[in-house]
Structure formats: structure tokens, C-alpha cells
Design a protein around this motif. Sequence first.
Motif, short mmCIF file in Angstrom:
data_model
loop_
_atom_site.label_atom_id
_atom_site.label_comp_id
_atom_site.label_asym_id
_atom_site.label_seq_id
_atom_site.Cartn_x
_atom_site.Cartn_y
_atom_site.Cartn_z
N ALA A 186 0.82 -1.21 0.00
CA ALA A 186 0.00 0.00 0.00
C ALA A 186 0.85 1.26 0.00
CB ALA A 186 -0.93 0.00 1.21
N ASP A 187 2.13 1.14 0.32
CA ASP A 187 3.02 2.30 0.38
C ASP A 187 3.81 2.49 -0.90
OD1 ASP A 187 2.47 3.05 3.15
OD2 ASP A 187 3.42 1.14 3.65
N SER A 188 3.44 1.79 -1.96
CA SER A 188 4.03 2.00 -3.28
C SER A 188 3.13 2.95 -4.05
CB SER A 188 4.16 0.66 -4.03
OG SER A 188 4.56 0.87 -5.37
N CYS A 189 3.68 4.04 -4.52
CA CYS A 189 2.89 5.09 -5.18
C CYS A 189 3.43 5.34 -6.59
CB CYS A 189 2.93 6.38 -4.37
SG CYS A 189 2.59 6.17 -2.61
N ASN A 234 18.00 -2.37 -15.65
CA ASN A 234 18.43 -3.55 -16.39
C ASN A 234 17.18 -4.29 -16.89
OD1 ASN A 234 19.38 -6.07 -17.27
ND2 ASN A 234 21.00 -6.12 -15.72
N LYS A 235 16.99 -4.32 -18.19
CA LYS A 235 15.77 -4.90 -18.75
C LYS A 235 15.67 -6.40 -18.46
CE LYS A 235 15.45 -1.56 -22.54
NZ LYS A 235 15.38 -1.39 -24.01
N ALA A 236 16.80 -7.08 -18.38
CA ALA A 236 16.78 -8.52 -18.11
C ALA A 236 16.21 -8.80 -16.72
CB ALA A 236 18.18 -9.10 -18.25
N VAL A 237 16.50 -7.92 -15.75
CA VAL A 237 15.97 -8.09 -14.40
C VAL A 237 14.46 -7.90 -14.40
CG1 VAL A 237 16.02 -7.21 -12.04
CG2 VAL A 237 18.15 -7.37 -13.35
N VAL A 238 13.98 -6.86 -15.11
CA VAL A 238 12.54 -6.62 -15.21
C VAL A 238 11.85 -7.79 -15.89
CG1 VAL A 238 10.76 -5.06 -16.09
CG2 VAL A 238 12.94 -4.13 -15.28
N GLN A 239 12.48 -8.33 -16.91
CA GLN A 239 11.90 -9.46 -17.64
C GLN A 239 11.65 -10.66 -16.73
OE1 GLN A 239 14.46 -11.56 -20.47
NE2 GLN A 239 12.82 -11.39 -22.00
N LYS A 240 12.60 -10.96 -15.86
CA LYS A 240 12.44 -12.08 -14.93
C LYS A 240 11.30 -11.82 -13.96
CE LYS A 240 17.29 -13.56 -15.07
NZ LYS A 240 18.55 -13.70 -14.29
N GLN A 241 11.15 -10.56 -13.53
CA GLN A 241 10.08 -10.24 -12.60
C GLN A 241 8.71 -10.32 -13.27
OE1 GLN A 241 11.87 -6.49 -11.60
NE2 GLN A 241 12.30 -7.14 -9.50
N LEU A 242 8.64 -9.93 -14.54
CA LEU A 242 7.38 -10.06 -15.27
C LEU A 242 6.98 -11.52 -15.44
CD1 LEU A 242 7.94 -7.39 -18.09
CD2 LEU A 242 6.24 -7.26 -16.27
N GLN A 243 7.96 -12.38 -15.69
CA GLN A 243 7.67 -13.80 -15.92
C GLN A 243 7.08 -14.48 -14.69
OE1 GLN A 243 11.55 -15.10 -17.21
NE2 GLN A 243 11.13 -14.69 -19.37
N LEU A 309 10.84 -2.23 -8.76
CA LEU A 309 11.06 -1.80 -7.38
C LEU A 309 10.11 -2.44 -6.38
CD1 LEU A 309 11.96 1.99 -7.78
CD2 LEU A 309 13.46 0.02 -7.46
N ASP A 310 9.20 -3.27 -6.86
CA ASP A 310 8.37 -4.03 -5.91
C ASP A 310 9.24 -4.93 -5.05
OD1 ASP A 310 5.83 -5.09 -4.81
OD2 ASP A 310 6.46 -6.92 -5.84
#
Length: 455
Positions: A186-189, A234-243, A309-310
Amino acid sequence: MTVKALIPVRTVNLVAPLDHKSTDMHTTDTAAPAQAWSGAATHLIATPKGAGVRAGSLNSAIWLPTPGIATSTTATRTTTTRATRARLLPSADPHLFGRIVQAYLNCRRTKRNSASALAFEARAEHNLYQLYEQLASGSYQPGPSVCFVITHPKPREVWAARFTDRIVHHVLYDYIADRFHARFVADSCACIPGRGTLYAADRLEHQVRSFTGNWSREAYYLKCDLANFFVSINKAVVQKQLQRQVTEPWWMSLANVILMHDPRHAVEVRGTRAELALVPPHKSLFNAPDGYGLPIGNLSSQFFANVLLDDLDQFAKHALRAPHYIRYVDDFVLLNDNAQWLNKARAQIETKLAALDLQLNPRKTILQPIARGIDFVGHLIKPWHRITRRKTVHVALERLQDMPAADLHQSANSYFGLLRQATHSHHDRTRVAKLMLQRGHVVQGDMTKIYRKKG
């Protein structure tokens, strides 16, 4: 005799059915009842929430045709025409066209008068169906972007995707965002419905008052900022989180297309060399290594930043066990009554950020007593009152003093709206109101808006 007829692509009104390209499939005479294209349509796709839909309304909806056969028989010949829609990939969403239409309506809500939006709307049905074909077949690729520099509040590059690509960003966001929002703390804006700057300021002030017993106890805050955040992603890091959350192959494939697209390969740069030189080299996407950096200005970039950043938010809440924590984009604040605990927390946060290929900006890392005031999302939160950041007020007065008369009404009301968010803004609103009176405008009695000049 059987004759195959081609159906040309043409531009029609928004309330009419879409055209379809004919196929060169072999056809034969049929005794089935005639079925016209106008009758071979699915249900009307509704406009945004709360908007009624009526046949014949200019903005009511767009029809999605389905394959059908139109047959006419005369004494001398029979003409049979068969048309099919784009071939869907096995994993594509069967409701994709409806999602595209809704994304288009959402996208044009704030961009309808822009040149790109008007050009798209001039042939809306043809363009929407063309986009549907590209997405359904897996051939969609983002187009060129426009890059320009803004100087307020500080120089930075803004990358504007073409209108068609913005629709695709909305298609992806509308489909997958809810599952991520349900996971976010809830504290993510920022880039979350109902969680803008006012939400962040109110929530932080509530946490401070709760933790200090209405300012009766001494406490400290740690405020941090990430260094060159969007350029360093780093797009590769975001990609892993999306998966982790996007398990549908077709939707993950679309997310990869948007995430991995490098806008530098096709870009129109607007502005002078002097304006471009205002942006520090380390903050320019042009200088980012391959596989790093997201363009500032796209809905998808803001969403991907929150996904990235989650992990930090979850770490702060569950590993550090910090109940009093809040983040807005790349700025975040922790509260505690022990300065040493906050220092240890900072070291652990730096380790966590290193795993995400990010780092803190040492010049913007602050640890001090809460009583001195917390500067966050444009607000200065101090004991018993909250005011707008002093620099913001001074810049507003300077800009309004020299602003062309044609732009004054909209800009002044925007600043009044910003100042109204602070709980103790009467003095600042008075200064803006006096300036507006000097420039000949009428100001509302509670100093919350101005009115246009007559004539």
C-alpha cells in the motif's frame, strides 16, 4: 459461373462495421441464406466506465466483423465472396480486438487534440484493424519515437512513442496491471490508480504523526533516491520479474517486445543542440549500455519501474520489518526512533539494490530528525503543518510573472491545484492570487482558481 470479388480497404465512419480483406481461397456456390457484412458483427464494444452506448452515436463503439459469406444470385451468374479476419496465434487472446478498442479510447482521452491522435482517428477503423492483425499474428513491432528535452523542474529527456504504440502500451497495461497492483504494498505510489503525489504526501504525514504520537516523540527519517534510475534499469531483471506473474505466452511475448525495444534505433530528435546539451551525459538514454534504460514518458516505462522496485518494497516490509516506509517512483522514506537502525537499514538496502543492478545516489541520501521537516513529492512535512516546497512556489511565481497571457489561465489554475494539496497553503495561494489580480484576472474568493478575461 463463379466470380471472386475483392473487397477494398476503405475509410468509413466510426459507427459502421470494419472492412475486411478478401482471401484468395477457393470458393463455391452455396445455397445458404445470404449474410451481409453489416449483420456479421459481434456485440457492440462499450465505451469507458459510465458512458452509455447507442447505435448511431459518433463515439459509441466500433464493430468487430466475423467471417461470413455474402451471396447474390441472378438469372445469369452467381457471385460468392468469402472474407476472413486475421489469423490468431494459438496463444493470442480471443477478445484482443475489444481490448484494442478500449485501449484506444483510454489512450485518446488526454491526447485527442494531438497531431498523431488526429491522424490516427481520421482512419480509426482501418488503423485499429491493422493493429489487430499485427498483434494477432505476432508481427507487431514498435515504430519510431520522438525525443525532446524539458527544462522544468530540471533538464531531462522525454521520449514520446507514436500514438499506435501508446495504444499497445495500454493494451498490455490494462490486461496485466491488476495482478501486479494486487501484489504491490500500500506504500508503493505513482502510476497506480488513486496513488499520486497527494496520496503519497497524506500517507507519509499519517505515518509520521502515528509514529511520533502527534509529534510528541523524537524520531528520525532516512530519505533515499536512486542514481540515474530510468537510464540504469536492467531490462533482463525486469523481464524475470514479469515472468513470475505473466504466465500466458502471448502476453509475455508482447511484454518482451515492448520492454526490449530500443527507441534509439529509430528516433526523431526535436530541439536545438543547446537544449540537448542541458541533459547531463550520464542521464541521457543515448549513452546507456545495450539492454539498459527505459524511455521516460511512456506508460509502460512507469509500470515496468514499479514492477522492478516491488522487490525493494517487499524487502523493506518483510526483511527489514519497517512498518513506516513509503516510496514514490525512485524516492523512498523510512522512519525509526533509532538513527543507528536506519544506518544499518541503508547498508542492507544498498545490498538489495545491487542485486537489482541499481544503486543509491549518495548526494540525495538524508538522515536527520523528523522535526526538521521531510521534503517529499513536492511537500515539506513539518510538525503540525504541511506546506509546498519553497523552491516550487518561487518557480511558480517567476513563471507566472513572465508567462504569455494565452497560457496564464491554464497554468495558474494548475498551480492553484498543486498548492491546494498542502494543508497550510493560504499564504502561498495569496501570493499567486495577488499576481493574477495584477495581470487583470478575477480570482475566486477562496483563492483556488482564476477566471478567463472577457474578450
